[in-house]
Design an enzyme around this catalytic site. Structure first.
Site, PDB file in Angstrom:
ATOM      1  CB  CYS E  67      -0.827   0.046   1.281  1.00  0.00           C
ATOM      2  SG  CYS E  67      -2.454  -0.639   1.058  1.00  0.00           S
ATOM      3  CG  ASP E 117      -8.615  -8.215  22.732  1.00  0.00           C
ATOM      4  OD1 ASP E 117      -8.193  -9.274  23.249  1.00  0.00           O
ATOM      5  OD2 ASP E 117      -8.325  -7.094  23.160  1.00  0.00           O
TER       6      ASP E 117
END
Lengths: 148, 148, 148, 148, 148, 148
Positions: E67, E117
């Site tokens: 990227c 998470d």
């Protein structure tokens, strides 16, 4: 008292800039052959070196304290096996107020460290050498090409 | 298909480990003298090189793709002016399941890149050379000392 | 020549360590009331400050050059609105060879910077003040509690 | 006021822990065939996905705000071409006070994003799907294996 | 030898660009209700997911190897509770030589990992699914809207 | 539900912007004298503070969650010993769609944390105080100079 500063590039023109850097990892013939054959335990050395070099070029201002952040438009890292190891060339380009030498040099250096890491179990006497700028263009100080 | 992997170090013993690496930046005498005199525009080259090398050692697993994260207990980066430029030595230590060669090598490489960056306006033909492991101890494969 | 080094902690015992730090952002009453009411354009200031403080604590060795990397077992960042702005307390814990003061101090500092950033369009005269260690325990030098 | 906190793991035992995660990138048959043939303009998709997944696993506590830092002893990222795209499995291991699920899940997620990035010019309707934990062991809550 | 490269965007026009991405975390009804009620031990799940998604979008070129770095002018991450879990939408904008799909996709992926998470102790069978581009505009290849 | 967002700066003009921030580390006279004499065990405190402040300014959008990424054209960090410790001033400049207050404030904050870290073994009662914006120019809201 020690003076340390980033150069002010705010008055420099925005131009298209390019730099090419070179480095070499010298290793034993045996190890070089195992890279070519793809039989080292950490895997495809040259592919990982390419990726590491590209990622490091993008992080140059995080790694080299006084470098300016730059919007890189291109980074190319090209490793090639030669007689004595692996030669790495990296080209970096941007359109910005300052040059991309450090991005190209960081790319080749980290590509070499990556090769070293992947090969070190097989050869502890490797050397990284000859890290230098091959060419540079687009800045106020004119184009530069290293002497051969 | 290309195989790429981190070595599994989960079964290796936790031991005290140490590595020392070396690198050199070759430059013109004039520029070396300006480093000594502290008259370069970006400032105190050797202080910044030390800081950059220490910070890079801590970030080695972020920079070198297949390196394991390590709790470094010490990093020392020592630059010294010599006849042909600046010599850098770096020592890294840890108590861990794997060695710290890459931390020491990353420290010297980034210290050299930092010197290059701070000096490049004055000398475009600099070279970083001779990056290598000087010694290593604490691992399963025994101590290593480079031949002089 | 300038000497700069990380302290060698390789011979220190691994112990459980804890540190608590404090900081305060002083702001106009009007702005403090808008934080309480949740009507500032960037949103829930105290939630973002908590997250930013926790993330910064984990990145302390990347931010503070000579800090050792540490496996933090806990970080708590607690912002509280008071008469003159927002008070931040942060607690950090580890089991390691060195202390976590810098982790706690980095957490409160970055939590304050985050509050400043989210509020600055409404009050340009804010101040961050009183950043200090409140308590520390677990190291060789014994427990420390700041005088009130 | 919003409560946000890292869990305190300071009292948990240090044990050997392992987690395996899975993800899939669904794409057109044509694009999948071009990955196999290695004819996409950004290059060797699966090698870059492996490297990106391994590097992301190491940076999990920087990316996922409330994750604890962990000394990973091993990360393996394995991409495989299947009928409808690429399946990724990642295994992570550590010896620590808390588990490595998030490391394995971050590895597969970033490997998928990397594949997406390298292929997106050829297929804008790709999907990343089925990211989940396959198995986990070594923690207080016992081993876990996902239902098929 | 494996070819791996960043696309050269140096000749593309600087235009205003926008991308919107989507992802979903599927979880048990019970857990979804605890997110709504704010009774999970790590705290305000959706606030942390927003912050994590925004920060990850800014770090996309550090996470996804090929990227380009981009000056993001806006990132919005919007989580919404639905019948089967949490849906995340992220919008990213820039004025640059290349698009922001990867920034939007990275934002939703990391927001999902963050939710995972914070919730994982309560539900180990969660899945992240349906990560895809919803719309894109501003590039040479014209606007794109995903089929419903 | 908590709203958290980056401000959209996509419609703001690109202008030259500058900000100056200030902070102070208060310490005992004895320690201040040891900084001046260069006799503290971690070395040249002010040189490391400069480097840390400059590097932190460049990483501001990674540290402060809702900050926009910016191409900094200059950062200057100037520490000065005074009667009660060390005063730090930092100036940041860019040509961009949004201001650089947070970059200047992050630079002084991290420079202070660095001084604290290097001196803390000699004085545990230090305080960082008075972090504030001194001046700002180049934005839509006009120039700002703090009252003395």
């Amino acid at each position: 008292m020690s003076e340390i500063r980033m150069i002010d590039v705010g008055n420099k023109p925005v131009t298209r800039r390019r730099a090419v850097a070179y480095a070499h990892v010298a290793m034993s013939e045996d190890v070089r052959d195992r890279i070519r054959a793809g039989t080292l335990p950490k895997g495809d050395v040259l592919a990982v070196a390419r990726v590491a070099g590209i990622m490091a070029a993008k992080r140059t201002p995080d790694i080299v304290p006084l470098c300016h952040p730059l919007p890189l438009s291109r980074v190319d890292v090209t490793p090639e096996l030669d007689d004595s190891g692996v030669a790495i060339t990296a080209a970096a380009e941007t359109t910005a107020q300052t040059g991309v030498e450090m991005e190209a040099l960081t790319a080749v250096s980290v590509a070499c460290l990556t090769i070293y890491d992947m090969v070190k179990a097989a050869d502890r006497a490797m050397r990284i050498e000859g890290i230098r700028l091959l060419e540079k263009s687009g800045g106020r100080s004119g184009a530069y090409t290293a002497e051969p």
